[in-house]
Design a protein around this motif. Structure first.
Motif, PDB file in Angstrom:
ATOM      1  N   ILE A  17       1.173  -1.225  -0.115  1.00 25.61           N
ATOM      2  CA  ILE A  17      -0.090  -0.262  -0.268  1.00 25.61           C
ATOM      3  C   ILE A  17       0.941   1.373  -0.292  1.00 25.61           C
ATOM      4  N   LEU A  18       2.042   1.669   0.890  1.00 25.12           N
ATOM      5  CA  LEU A  18       2.808   2.436   0.784  1.00 25.12           C
ATOM      6  C   LEU A  18       3.081   2.985  -0.482  1.00 25.12           C
ATOM      7  N   ILE A  19       3.216   1.316  -0.823  1.00 31.26           N
ATOM      8  CA  ILE A  19       4.414   1.566  -2.688  1.00 31.26           C
ATOM      9  C   ILE A  19       3.149   2.166  -3.587  1.00 31.26           C
ATOM     10  N   LEU A  20       2.382   2.046  -3.582  1.00 37.22           N
ATOM     11  CA  LEU A  20       1.284   2.520  -4.322  1.00 37.22           C
ATOM     12  C   LEU A  20       0.488   3.697  -4.009  1.00 37.22           C
ATOM     13  N   GLU A  21       0.899   4.603  -2.376  1.00 35.76           N
ATOM     14  CA  GLU A  21      -0.015   5.751  -2.543  1.00 35.76           C
ATOM     15  C   GLU A  21       1.392   6.338  -2.490  1.00 35.76           C
ATOM     16  N   MET A  22       2.309   6.360  -2.263  1.00 34.50           N
ATOM     17  CA  MET A  22       3.483   7.482  -2.485  1.00 34.50           C
ATOM     18  C   MET A  22       4.511   7.420  -3.715  1.00 34.50           C
ATOM     19  N   PHE A  23       4.247   5.892  -4.712  1.00 33.81           N
ATOM     20  CA  PHE A  23       5.140   5.969  -5.641  1.00 33.81           C
ATOM     21  C   PHE A  23       4.417   5.757  -7.100  1.00 33.81           C
ATOM     22  N   LEU A  24       2.815   4.964  -7.056  1.00 32.61           N
ATOM     23  CA  LEU A  24       2.175   4.605  -8.194  1.00 32.61           C
ATOM     24  C   LEU A  24       1.107   5.540  -8.466  1.00 32.61           C
ATOM     25  N   TRP A  25       0.653   6.213  -6.991  1.00 28.67           N
ATOM     26  CA  TRP A  25      -1.010   6.923  -7.410  1.00 28.67           C
ATOM     27  C   TRP A  25      -1.305   7.380  -9.174  1.00 28.67           C
ATOM     28  N   ASP A  26      -0.508   8.611  -9.281  1.00 29.64           N
ATOM     29  CA  ASP A  26      -0.552   8.486 -11.136  1.00 29.64           C
ATOM     30  C   ASP A  26      -0.487   7.813 -11.694  1.00 29.64           C
ATOM     31  N   LYS A  27       0.393   6.841 -11.509  1.00 30.94           N
ATOM     32  CA  LYS A  27       0.395   5.822 -12.116  1.00 30.94           C
ATOM     33  C   LYS A  27      -0.459   4.885 -12.498  1.00 30.94           C
ATOM     34  N   ALA A  33      -6.038   0.568  -8.954  1.00 31.72           N
ATOM     35  CA  ALA A  33      -6.046  -0.071  -7.851  1.00 31.72           C
ATOM     36  C   ALA A  33      -6.488   0.744  -6.786  1.00 31.72           C
ATOM     37  N   PHE A  34      -6.674   2.167  -6.949  1.00 31.01           N
ATOM     38  CA  PHE A  34      -7.522   3.106  -6.622  1.00 31.01           C
ATOM     39  C   PHE A  34      -8.983   3.838  -7.303  1.00 31.01           C
ATOM     40  N   GLY A  35      -8.677   3.152  -8.291  1.00 27.99           N
ATOM     41  CA  GLY A  35     -10.418   3.665  -9.227  1.00 27.99           C
ATOM     42  C   GLY A  35      -9.669   5.562  -9.199  1.00 27.99           C
ATOM     43  N   HIS A  36      -9.168   5.827  -9.750  1.00 29.19           N
ATOM     44  CA  HIS A  36      -8.784   7.675  -9.927  1.00 29.19           C
ATOM     45  C   HIS A  36      -8.722   7.567 -10.823  1.00 29.19           C
ATOM     46  N   THR A  37      -9.261   8.796 -11.843  1.00 32.58           N
ATOM     47  CA  THR A  37      -8.484   9.716 -12.898  1.00 32.58           C
ATOM     48  C   THR A  37      -7.745   9.937 -12.645  1.00 32.58           C
ATOM     49  N   ALA A  38      -7.095  10.328 -14.121  1.00 33.26           N
ATOM     50  CA  ALA A  38      -5.879  10.946 -14.312  1.00 33.26           C
ATOM     51  C   ALA A  38      -5.366  11.926 -12.936  1.00 33.26           C
ATOM     52  N   GLU A  39      -7.251  13.394 -13.048  1.00 33.61           N
ATOM     53  CA  GLU A  39      -6.902  14.222 -13.067  1.00 33.61           C
ATOM     54  C   GLU A  39      -6.681  13.823 -11.247  1.00 33.61           C
ATOM     55  N   GLN A  40      -7.410  13.464 -10.743  1.00 37.88           N
ATOM     56  CA  GLN A  40      -7.962  12.941  -9.451  1.00 37.88           C
ATOM     57  C   GLN A  40      -6.625  12.053  -8.707  1.00 37.88           C
ATOM     58  N   ALA A  41      -6.143  11.539 -10.024  1.00 37.19           N
ATOM     59  CA  ALA A  41      -4.872  11.135  -8.805  1.00 37.19           C
ATOM     60  C   ALA A  41      -4.206  12.787  -8.559  1.00 37.19           C
ATOM     61  N   LYS A  42      -3.964  13.177  -9.829  1.00 34.92           N
ATOM     62  CA  LYS A  42      -2.741  14.674 -10.160  1.00 34.92           C
ATOM     63  C   LYS A  42      -3.105  15.648  -8.934  1.00 34.92           C
ATOM     64  N   VAL A  43      -4.381  15.588  -8.425  1.00 41.45           N
ATOM     65  CA  VAL A  43      -4.565  16.430  -7.229  1.00 41.45           C
ATOM     66  C   VAL A  43      -5.045  15.993  -6.284  1.00 41.45           C
TER      67      VAL A  43
END
Length: 118
Positions: A17-27, A33-43
């Motif tokens: 989860i750390l890796i997903l949230e800290m390094f892959l959130w906007d990838k 994994a979290f069901g976000h759009t690129a825009e949501q992830a960027k913000v």
């Protein structure tokens, strides 16, 4: 022994989860994994990195409980498993119900196994 195996698995989950949230959130992997759009992830990227750091602290505490001496291992494991359980219940109630099953249920099971001596 079963409790220690489950604690190890939960700690690994929190590293993931750390890796997903800290390094892959906007990838792509993080967005999927979290069901976000690129825009949501960027913000929300900075907020996600903060959440990832906290998940890293949970993992560190669980790993610590596995290597701490016999006097510390039980209370440390109980504390960090309780933190994971509470975070899972809160996340399930406020963000996504599946968090209860991914985070809270395994922590509760580990707490039960730990406290009955398995």
């Amino acid at each position: 022994m079963f409790a220690k195996i489950l604690i190890f698995i939960i700690a690994l989950l929190h590293v993931y989860i750390l890796i997903l949230e800290m390094f892959l959130w906007d990838k792509p992997a993080g967005r999927k994994a979290f069901g976000h759009t690129a825009e949501q992830a960027k913000v929300s990227k900075t907020l996600a990195q903060n959440m990832g750091l906290y998940n890293g602290f949970l993992a560190a505490g669980l790993f610590w409980s596995l290597v701490a001496g016999s006097i510390l291992s039980f209370p440390v494991a109980n504390f960090f498993l309780a933190c994971v359980f509470i975070a899972g219940v809160y996340g399930g109630a406020t963000a996504n119900r599946k968090i209860i099953f991914i985070q809270a249920v395994p922590a509760l099971l580990a707490l039960i196994l730990l406290n009955i001596g398995l």
